[in-house]
Design a protein around this motif. Structure first.
Motif, PDB file in Angstrom:
ATOM      1  N   GLY A 170      94.511  25.182  28.849  1.00 32.17           N
ATOM      2  CA  GLY A 170      93.442  24.225  28.617  1.00 32.17           C
ATOM      3  C   GLY A 170      92.996  24.103  27.178  1.00 32.17           C
ATOM      4  N   THR A 171      93.937  24.102  26.248  1.00 34.34           N
ATOM      5  CA  THR A 171      93.581  23.908  24.841  1.00 34.34           C
ATOM      6  C   THR A 171      92.810  22.605  24.656  1.00 34.34           C
ATOM      7  OG1 THR A 171      95.618  25.056  24.233  1.00 34.34           O
ATOM      8  CG2 THR A 171      94.496  23.866  22.493  1.00 34.34           C
ATOM      9  N   SER A 172      93.256  21.553  25.318  1.00 34.37           N
ATOM     10  CA  SER A 172      92.617  20.242  25.180  1.00 34.37           C
ATOM     11  C   SER A 172      91.315  20.145  25.972  1.00 34.37           C
ATOM     12  CB  SER A 172      93.567  19.135  25.635  1.00 34.37           C
ATOM     13  OG  SER A 172      94.759  19.158  24.895  1.00 34.37           O
ATOM     14  N   SER A 173      91.331  20.594  27.220  1.00 37.25           N
ATOM     15  CA  SER A 173      90.140  20.447  28.067  1.00 37.25           C
ATOM     16  C   SER A 173      88.985  21.296  27.556  1.00 37.25           C
ATOM     17  CB  SER A 173      90.461  20.807  29.517  1.00 37.25           C
ATOM     18  OG  SER A 173      91.017  22.108  29.619  1.00 37.25           O
ATOM     19  N   THR A 174      89.281  22.488  27.044  1.00 38.67           N
ATOM     20  CA  THR A 174      88.204  23.323  26.494  1.00 38.67           C
ATOM     21  C   THR A 174      87.632  22.688  25.227  1.00 38.67           C
ATOM     22  OG1 THR A 174      89.887  24.700  25.388  1.00 38.67           O
ATOM     23  CG2 THR A 174      89.000  25.514  27.473  1.00 38.67           C
ATOM     24  N   LEU A 175      88.489  22.047  24.448  1.00 37.18           N
ATOM     25  CA  LEU A 175      88.008  21.348  23.247  1.00 37.18           C
ATOM     26  C   LEU A 175      87.123  20.166  23.636  1.00 37.18           C
ATOM     27  CD1 LEU A 175      87.992  20.852  20.187  1.00 37.18           C
ATOM     28  CD2 LEU A 175      90.065  19.468  20.506  1.00 37.18           C
ATOM     29  N   ILE A 176      87.594  19.363  24.597  1.00 34.76           N
ATOM     30  CA  ILE A 176      86.811  18.208  25.064  1.00 34.76           C
ATOM     31  C   ILE A 176      85.433  18.664  25.536  1.00 34.76           C
ATOM     32  CG2 ILE A 176      86.626  16.523  26.948  1.00 34.76           C
ATOM     33  CD1 ILE A 176      88.590  15.460  25.031  1.00 34.76           C
ATOM     34  N   ASN A 177      85.411  19.711  26.354  1.00 36.81           N
ATOM     35  CA  ASN A 177      84.134  20.168  26.902  1.00 36.81           C
ATOM     36  C   ASN A 177      83.231  20.750  25.820  1.00 36.81           C
ATOM     37  OD1 ASN A 177      82.558  20.545  29.450  1.00 36.81           O
ATOM     38  ND2 ASN A 177      82.592  22.660  28.751  1.00 36.81           N
ATOM     39  N   ASN A 178      83.815  21.462  24.862  1.00 35.90           N
ATOM     40  CA  ASN A 178      83.015  22.017  23.765  1.00 35.90           C
ATOM     41  C   ASN A 178      82.398  20.909  22.908  1.00 35.90           C
ATOM     42  OD1 ASN A 178      83.253  24.746  24.326  1.00 35.90           O
ATOM     43  ND2 ASN A 178      85.105  25.004  23.109  1.00 35.90           N
ATOM     44  N   ILE A 179      83.195  19.893  22.605  1.00 32.10           N
ATOM     45  CA  ILE A 179      82.670  18.771  21.813  1.00 32.10           C
ATOM     46  C   ILE A 179      81.557  18.060  22.586  1.00 32.10           C
ATOM     47  CG2 ILE A 179      83.241  16.471  20.907  1.00 32.10           C
ATOM     48  CD1 ILE A 179      85.963  17.621  20.072  1.00 32.10           C
ATOM     49  N   ALA A 180      81.756  17.904  23.898  1.00 27.95           N
ATOM     50  CA  ALA A 180      80.733  17.257  24.727  1.00 27.95           C
ATOM     51  C   ALA A 180      79.445  18.075  24.741  1.00 27.95           C
ATOM     52  CB  ALA A 180      81.264  17.062  26.145  1.00 27.95           C
ATOM     53  N   GLN A 181      79.570  19.410  24.810  1.00 31.34           N
ATOM     54  CA  GLN A 181      78.374  20.255  24.765  1.00 31.34           C
ATOM     55  C   GLN A 181      77.651  20.090  23.426  1.00 31.34           C
ATOM     56  OE1 GLN A 181      78.571  24.456  26.434  1.00 31.34           O
ATOM     57  NE2 GLN A 181      80.751  24.028  26.198  1.00 31.34           N
ATOM     58  N   TRP A 182      78.423  20.120  22.360  1.00 32.77           N
ATOM     59  CA  TRP A 182      77.855  19.998  21.017  1.00 32.77           C
ATOM     60  C   TRP A 182      77.074  18.688  20.857  1.00 32.77           C
ATOM     61  CZ3 TRP A 182      81.334  17.891  16.624  1.00 32.77           C
ATOM     62  CH2 TRP A 182      80.591  17.732  15.437  1.00 32.77           C
ATOM     63  N   LEU A 183      77.674  17.583  21.288  1.00 37.86           N
ATOM     64  CA  LEU A 183      77.089  16.266  21.064  1.00 37.86           C
ATOM     65  C   LEU A 183      76.233  15.774  22.234  1.00 37.86           C
ATOM     66  CD1 LEU A 183      80.121  14.544  19.335  1.00 37.86           C
ATOM     67  CD2 LEU A 183      78.194  15.744  18.302  1.00 37.86           C
ATOM     68  N   GLU A 184      76.137  16.628  23.274  1.00 39.75           N
ATOM     69  CA  GLU A 184      75.322  16.302  24.447  1.00 39.75           C
ATOM     70  C   GLU A 184      75.748  14.960  25.064  1.00 39.75           C
ATOM     71  OE1 GLU A 184      71.233  16.625  23.282  1.00 39.75           O
ATOM     72  OE2 GLU A 184      71.355  18.788  22.963  1.00 39.75           O
ATOM     73  N   ILE A 185      77.053  14.855  25.307  1.00 39.20           N
ATOM     74  CA  ILE A 185      77.619  13.669  25.954  1.00 39.20           C
ATOM     75  C   ILE A 185      78.373  14.106  27.211  1.00 39.20           C
ATOM     76  CG2 ILE A 185      77.772  12.306  23.831  1.00 39.20           C
ATOM     77  CD1 ILE A 185      80.689  13.126  23.576  1.00 39.20           C
TER      78      ILE A 185
END
Length: 304
Positions: free
Chosen positions: A120-135
């Motif tokens: 999950g290199t991509s999915s963990t990145l997507i979720n981390n970015i979403a957490q950061w930007l609250e999206i």
């Protein structure tokens, strides 16, 4: 000020491919995952560094804010850079503040598993970015990579889940999956990372009418998730392989690679790469290592 976000890796135990068409899937978060570390800067740029599990740098690049806003596309040799710009562009469309209200960032990602494992290199990145930007992480995934979203659900949950799409909306039920026989379950890396997009495209070509397949996989997922006996669990996985072998018009991994294995083997996720699950009464590590598969991880060392 430094901000750190973390997301779990994932393994899809049942429902590969057909989860896209609304079948129930059993997915489990792993003890491995990825950190995202955000630091403000005055550079007017995004300075990005990605570390593999062994602290080696596997990607390092600098982006201008304008390249993200305009979704600039570089030459094919900059494939990772282009992918990252696409994700950040879609994130910008969902919340522009991170660029309009900033003077720059130093961003670091840290994997706790080898990036070629496919956890999950991509999915963990997507979720981390979403957490950061609250999206919404599912919206960000849909707008960038696409896919069912089960991996994002694993990134966000610390227990096994039953995942299903209903009218393209994720339905997530957290469950306790801790059968007494987990000591008989192992995960084996097949020495190659599978391209999920290509595998999904092939499935979409071959799937035909999926109603019968969905009903079969739903029943198998329920059996696997609620199994209390090792034999029941193993036979359900074996049945899953046979159903999907027919749909995909491919031999099972046990037929093609491990015909003499004393136990049951199931593909996880896209067939032909990443990890398989092996059920065996005796530790099969020597069996797999003798055939060149060095990464054999017991269930309790892999699963959160």
């Amino acid at each position: 000020m430094k901000k750190t976000f973390y997301s779990n890796g994932k393994l899809l135990i049942t429902g590969e491919y057909v989860v896209l068409d609304g079948a129930k899937a059993l997915a489990i978060p792993t003890k491995f995952g990825q950190n995202l570390i955000i630091e403000n800067s005055e550079s007017g740029l995004i300075e990005w560094t990605s570390y593999d599990y062994d602290k080696s740098i596997w990607f390092e690049e600098t982006f201008s804010f304008s390249s993200i806003v305009e979704k600039k596309n570089y030459e094919a040799i900059h494939n990772i850079k282009n992918t990252l710009i696409e994700i950040l562009h879609e994130a910008y469309k969902l919340n522009s503040n991170f660029l309009t209200e900033s003077k720059g960032y130093k961003i670091t990602t840290e994997l706790t598993f080898p990036k070629f494992w496919g956890l999950g290199t991509s999915s963990t990145l997507i979720n981390n970015i979403a957490q950061w930007l609250e999206i919404d992480a599912y919206q960000l995934l849909k707008n960038s990579f696409g896919g069912s979203g089960y991996d994002v659900a694993c990134a966000q949950n610390n227990s096994a889940i039953i995942y299903q799409l209903n009218d393209e909306k994720p339905l997530i039920k957290t469950i306790s999956f801790k059968p007494d026989f987990t000591s008989k379950i192992y995960f084996v890396y097949l020495n190659k990372k599978q391209n999920s997009k290509e595998a999904i495209a092939s499935y979409l070509e071959k799937r035909g009418s999926v109603e019968k397949t969905i009903a079969q996989i739903n029943a198998i997922t329920d059996t696997v998730a609620n199994s209390t006996e090792l034999m029941e669990f193993a036979l359900a996985l074996q049945k899953h392989e046979i159903v999907m072998s027919t749909v995909l018009e491919l031999p099972t991994v046990q037929e093609s690679l491990f015909e003499d294995f004393n136990g049951v083997i199931k593909s996880l996720g896209a067939w032909g790469g990443d990890f398989i699950l092996a059920v065996a009464k005796e530790d099969p590590t020597d069996y797999f290592k003798g055939r060149g598969y060095e990464v054999v991880i017991p269930y309790n060392e892999m699963i959160l």
